[in-house]
Structure formats: structure tokens, C-alpha cells
Design an enzyme around this catalytic site. Structure first.
Site, PDB file in Angstrom:
ATOM      1  N   TYR A   1      -3.262  -4.846  -7.686  1.00 37.10           N
ATOM      2  CA  TYR A   1      -2.821  -3.445  -7.779  1.00 37.10           C
ATOM      3  C   TYR A   1      -3.365  -3.645  -5.551  1.00 37.10           C
ATOM      4  O   TYR A   1      -2.681  -1.814  -5.569  1.00 37.10           O
ATOM      5  CB  TYR A   1      -3.838  -2.565  -8.660  1.00 37.10           C
ATOM      6  CG  TYR A   1      -3.793  -1.334  -8.103  1.00 37.10           C
ATOM      7  CD1 TYR A   1      -2.973  -0.992  -8.810  1.00 37.10           C
ATOM      8  CD2 TYR A   1      -4.035  -0.350  -8.090  1.00 37.10           C
ATOM      9  CE1 TYR A   1      -1.667   0.375  -9.536  1.00 37.10           C
ATOM     10  CE2 TYR A   1      -3.533   1.095  -8.242  1.00 37.10           C
ATOM     11  CZ  TYR A   1      -2.512   1.079  -9.271  1.00 37.10           C
ATOM     12  OH  TYR A   1      -2.409   2.170  -9.674  1.00 37.10           O
TER      13      TYR A   1
ATOM     14  N   LYS B   1      -5.809   4.623  -4.293  1.00 41.34           N
ATOM     15  CA  LYS B   1      -6.494   5.259  -5.308  1.00 41.34           C
ATOM     16  C   LYS B   1      -8.029   5.351  -4.906  1.00 41.34           C
ATOM     17  O   LYS B   1      -8.527   6.727  -5.659  1.00 41.34           O
ATOM     18  CB  LYS B   1      -6.491   4.332  -6.462  1.00 41.34           C
ATOM     19  CG  LYS B   1      -5.169   4.390  -6.865  1.00 41.34           C
ATOM     20  CD  LYS B   1      -4.527   5.630  -7.659  1.00 41.34           C
ATOM     21  CE  LYS B   1      -2.752   5.760  -7.919  1.00 41.34           C
ATOM     22  NZ  LYS B   1      -2.096   7.581  -7.731  1.00 41.34           N
TER      23      LYS B   1
HETATM   24  N1  LIG Z   1       1.837   4.318 -15.010  1.00 44.19           N
HETATM   25  C1  LIG Z   1       0.637   3.986 -14.709  1.00 44.19           C
HETATM   26  O1  LIG Z   1       0.572   2.847 -15.628  1.00 44.19           O
HETATM   27  C2  LIG Z   1      -0.361   4.694 -13.957  1.00 44.19           C
HETATM   28  C3  LIG Z   1      -1.594   4.733 -14.029  1.00 44.19           C
HETATM   29  C4  LIG Z   1      -2.509   5.395 -13.656  1.00 44.19           C
HETATM   30  C5  LIG Z   1      -2.260   5.967 -12.923  1.00 44.19           C
HETATM   31  N2  LIG Z   1      -0.495   6.132 -12.704  1.00 44.19           N
HETATM   32  C6  LIG Z   1      -0.391   6.901 -11.658  1.00 44.19           C
HETATM   33  O2  LIG Z   1       0.375   8.665 -12.396  1.00 44.19           O
HETATM   34  C7  LIG Z   1       1.775   9.289 -11.388  1.00 44.19           C
HETATM   35  C8  LIG Z   1       2.946   8.827 -11.329  1.00 44.19           C
HETATM   36  O3  LIG Z   1       3.334   8.125 -11.919  1.00 44.19           O
HETATM   37  P1  LIG Z   1       4.320   7.010 -13.033  1.00 44.19           P
HETATM   38  O4  LIG Z   1       3.460   5.738 -13.185  1.00 44.19           O
HETATM   39  O5  LIG Z   1       4.190   8.148 -13.542  1.00 44.19           O
HETATM   40  O6  LIG Z   1       6.090   6.554 -12.536  1.00 44.19           O
HETATM   41  P2  LIG Z   1       6.981   7.263 -11.821  1.00 44.19           P
HETATM   42  O7  LIG Z   1       7.538   6.483 -10.812  1.00 44.19           O
HETATM   43  O8  LIG Z   1       7.268   7.907 -13.122  1.00 44.19           O
HETATM   44  O9  LIG Z   1       6.421   8.346 -10.739  1.00 44.19           O
HETATM   45  C9  LIG Z   1       5.755   8.324  -9.891  1.00 44.19           C
HETATM   46  C10 LIG Z   1       6.487   9.456  -8.468  1.00 44.19           C
HETATM   47  O10 LIG Z   1       6.304   9.180  -6.952  1.00 44.19           O
HETATM   48  C11 LIG Z   1       7.170   9.741  -6.437  1.00 44.19           C
HETATM   49  N3  LIG Z   1       7.320   9.654  -5.278  1.00 44.19           N
HETATM   50  C12 LIG Z   1       7.024   8.485  -4.438  1.00 44.19           C
HETATM   51  N4  LIG Z   1       7.441   9.087  -2.981  1.00 44.19           N
HETATM   52  C13 LIG Z   1       7.433  10.301  -2.954  1.00 44.19           C
HETATM   53  C14 LIG Z   1       7.307  11.105  -2.079  1.00 44.19           C
HETATM   54  N5  LIG Z   1       7.937  10.735  -0.567  1.00 44.19           N
HETATM   55  N6  LIG Z   1       7.834  12.553  -2.092  1.00 44.19           N
HETATM   56  C15 LIG Z   1       7.325  13.004  -3.537  1.00 44.19           C
HETATM   57  N7  LIG Z   1       7.328  11.974  -4.169  1.00 44.19           N
HETATM   58  C16 LIG Z   1       7.658  11.071  -4.084  1.00 44.19           C
HETATM   59  C17 LIG Z   1       8.232   9.377  -7.728  1.00 44.19           C
HETATM   60  O11 LIG Z   1       9.789  10.209  -7.066  1.00 44.19           O
HETATM   61  C18 LIG Z   1       8.385   9.103  -8.478  1.00 44.19           C
HETATM   62  O12 LIG Z   1       9.182  10.479  -9.312  1.00 44.19           O
HETATM   63  C19 LIG Z   1       1.266   7.970  -9.623  1.00 44.19           C
HETATM   64  O13 LIG Z   1      -0.209   8.429  -9.199  1.00 44.19           O
HETATM   65  C20 LIG Z   1       0.819   7.154 -10.348  1.00 44.19           C
HETATM   66  O14 LIG Z   1      -0.344   6.172  -9.551  1.00 44.19           O
HETATM   67  C21 LIG Z   1       0.224   5.344 -12.745  1.00 44.19           C
END
Ligand SMILES: NC(=O)c1ccc[n+]([C@@H]2O[C@H](COP(=O)([O-])OP(=O)(O)OC[C@H]3O[C@@H](n4cnc5c(N)ncnc54)[C@H](O)[C@@H]3O)[C@@H](O)[C@H]2O)c1
Length: 255
Positions: free
Chosen positions: A154, A161
Site C-alpha cells: 500500500y 491515508k
Molecule cells: N477499494 C478499496 O479496497 C478501498 C478501501 C478503503 C478505502 N477506499 C477508498 O475509497 C475511495 C474510492 O475508491 P474506490 O475503491 O471506489 O475506487 P474507484 O477507482 O472506483 O474510484 C476512485 C476515483 O478517484 C477518481 N479520481 C482519481 N484522480 C482524480 C482527480 N484528480 N480528480 C477527481 N477524481 C479523481 C477516479 O476518477 C475514480 O472515480 C478512495 O478514496 C479509496 O482509497 C477504497
């Protein structure tokens, strides 16, 4: 029965596929009575196509969260659809390949800076851009992945984070006097586009499935999304600067 979010107006970032956590939040929020406006980054026609899969098609505004001009005009562009906001969802993270997947010691600052700006600073930037639309009782919500430990692969996203979790507390401090709540949901691993782009992500997926006291599914976004909807509702009126885990209880147990 009126929904949990009846009458609420939400701005939701971070939809890129229908597996995005933000997509499930938007779907559940609409089911619970909210009016949703989405933002999309880059591939807008794709985001618009995904938005049409929601129970009610939602407008999509362009937002690169690192672009000061787009942030500056965001409130006016949101006002073309709703007259204010009751909630804002930050579901954005990105790190160049060098910053993830075992490159912690070698990632150059230029790449680390992109990860920190997009995944940490942007939380504050989005909050400030939306502040003119937010009144007392409104909520800002972000998504973290437990930054209290150093995980395999990570890497700099873990550092980003940790910064996000701190920024959450500072935003709560600065926006609390205006009645705005600021909270994070700490989700367990979910196979979204962002997660799948992390080389070696499966290294800790299995541990979750085996060790979380409650069942954990890597493909079921609903538990995390429900937690987001609850925090956006009026049912956490005295909660801010908080991190609510939606991780099957994994954070609470040892090996
Ligand atoms: N998937 C997991 O395991 C997980 C676990 C905990 C937290 N998260 C967090 O959840 C959140 C959403 O991620 P996800 O897992 O749904 O993945 P995802 O890929 O569906 O979403 C990530 C989003 O970030 C956007 N993004 C990236 N750069 C950008 C920019 N410059 N301006 C605007 N938008 C931008 C992308 O367009 C995308 O829509 C993130 O913060 C991620 O770290 C994810």
C-alpha cells in the site's frame, strides 16, 4: 416511509465504474430520498453512462480535484442543479505506479506529491470549494483504508491515508463551528478499479476474508456504502472528526 436521506442534496465524487464505492453510495442515497449530483474525472462520457444506471439519472459535473479553476467554479456549477448541499462525498484516491506495489523506498518525490495532492490535500480542497453551499447539519464524508498500520504494497497510499485521517480531524475542527460534520469511513478491501490497479493488492485481501469477525466480501460494496449513507443522515448529529470502520471488524482483532 420517508427515507433516511429524504430531501437531502448530495454532491458525490469518485464514480468511474458501477463497482466504485461512490456509485453504491449514490444508488443507496437516491433510494433513501436524496437528490444526487455527481462529479466525474477525465472520462466524462463513461461516468455519464454509469450515472444513467442509477435509479434516477444524475447530472455529472467535470472535476479534476487538483485543478484550482475547476474547484473555484464548482459551487456555481452545482447551483445550476440544486440550491445548496446537505452532504459532500470525497471518494477519490490516486497514486502513480511507482508509489504503490513495493516501491516505497524508490518512489520519487514528484510521484509521491501527486499521490498526496490527489488523495489527501484534495479532501480539504473539495471541502473549501463546497463550503459556500453547506449549512448547519450538513456533512462531509471521505473514505480511508486503515492507516494505523503499514500494509504490504500500500506504500505511499498508506501515508496519504494517514494524512487524510489527520486532515479529517483538522477539517472537523475548522468546520465544526459552522455546524458541518466531517467524518471518514474506513472500508475493508473491495475490488474496485482503484484497488485492482495496486500490484499485489491480493496480498492482504485473503487475510480479511479469513480474519474479519463478521463475514467480509471483496465484491460486496453495500456494507461500506450503507455506512456512508448513515453518516450523511441526521442520525450522527454529534459525530465529527471520526473514523467509522466498515471492515467486518478486522481492525479490532489480532492474528
Ligand atoms: N477499494 C478499496 O479496497 C478501498 C478501501 C478503503 C478505502 N477506499 C477508498 O475509497 C475511495 C474510492 O475508491 P474506490 O475503491 O471506489 O475506487 P474507484 O477507482 O472506483 O474510484 C476512485 C476515483 O478517484 C477518481 N479520481 C482519481 N484522480 C482524480 C482527480 N484528480 N480528480 C477527481 N477524481 C479523481 C477516479 O476518477 C475514480 O472515480 C478512495 O478514496 C479509496 O482509497 C477504497
Amino acid at each position: 416511509m420517508p427515507g433516511l436521506l429524504a430531501g437531502k442534496r448530495l454532491l458525490i465524487t469518485g464514480v468511474i465504474t458501477d463497482s466504485s464505492i461512490a456509485f453504491s453510495v449514490a444508488r443507496l442515497a437516491q433510494e433513501q430520498g436524496a437528490t444526487v449530483v455527481l462529479t466525474g474525472y477525465g472520462r466524462l462520457s463513461l461516468v455519464e453512462r454509469i450515472a444513467r444506471r442509477l435509479p434516477s439519472p444524475a447530472p455529472v459535473l467535470e472535476l479534476d480535484v487538483n485543478d484550482p479553476a475547476q474547484l473555484e467554479s464548482l459551487a456555481d456549477r452545482v447551483r445550476e442543479h440544486v440550491d445548496g448541499l446537505d452532504g459532500v462525498v470525497h471518494a477519490i484516491a490516486f497514486g502513480p505506479q511507482s508509489t504503490l506495489g513495493g516501491g516505497f523506498l524508490t518512489a520519487p518525490w514528484e510521484d509521491v506529491a501527486v499521490a498526496l495532492q490527489t488523495s489527501t490535500y484534495s479532501y480539504k480542497a473539495l471541502a473549501v470549494a463546497c463550503e459556500p453551499l453547506l449549512g448547519p447539519g450538513s456533512a462531509i464524508l471521505g473514505l480511508t483504508f486503515d492507516a494505523s498500520q503499514a500494509w504490504p504494497v500500500y506504500d505511499w497510499m498508506g501515508v496519504a491515508k494517514a494524512g487524510l485521517e489527520s486532515a479529517n480531524r483538522y477539517l472537523a475542527r475548522y468546520l465544526g463551528p459552522r455546524g458541518i460534520r466531517v467524518n471518514l469511513v474506513s472500508a475493508g478491501p473491495l475490488r474496485t478499479m482503484a484497488a485492482k490497479s495496486i500490484p499485489g493488492f491480493e496480498a492482504f485481501e485473503q487475510a480479511w476474508v479469513e480474519r474479519a469477525p463478521l463475514r467480509w466480501s471483496l465484491t460486496d460494496i453495500e456494507p461500506a456504502a450503507r455506512t456512508c449513507v448513515a453518516l450523511l443522515s441526521d442520525w450522527f448529529p454529534a459525530t465529527t472528526g471520526e473514523i467509522v470502520h466498515a471492515d467486518g471488524g478486522f481492525h479490532a482483532v489480532g492474528a
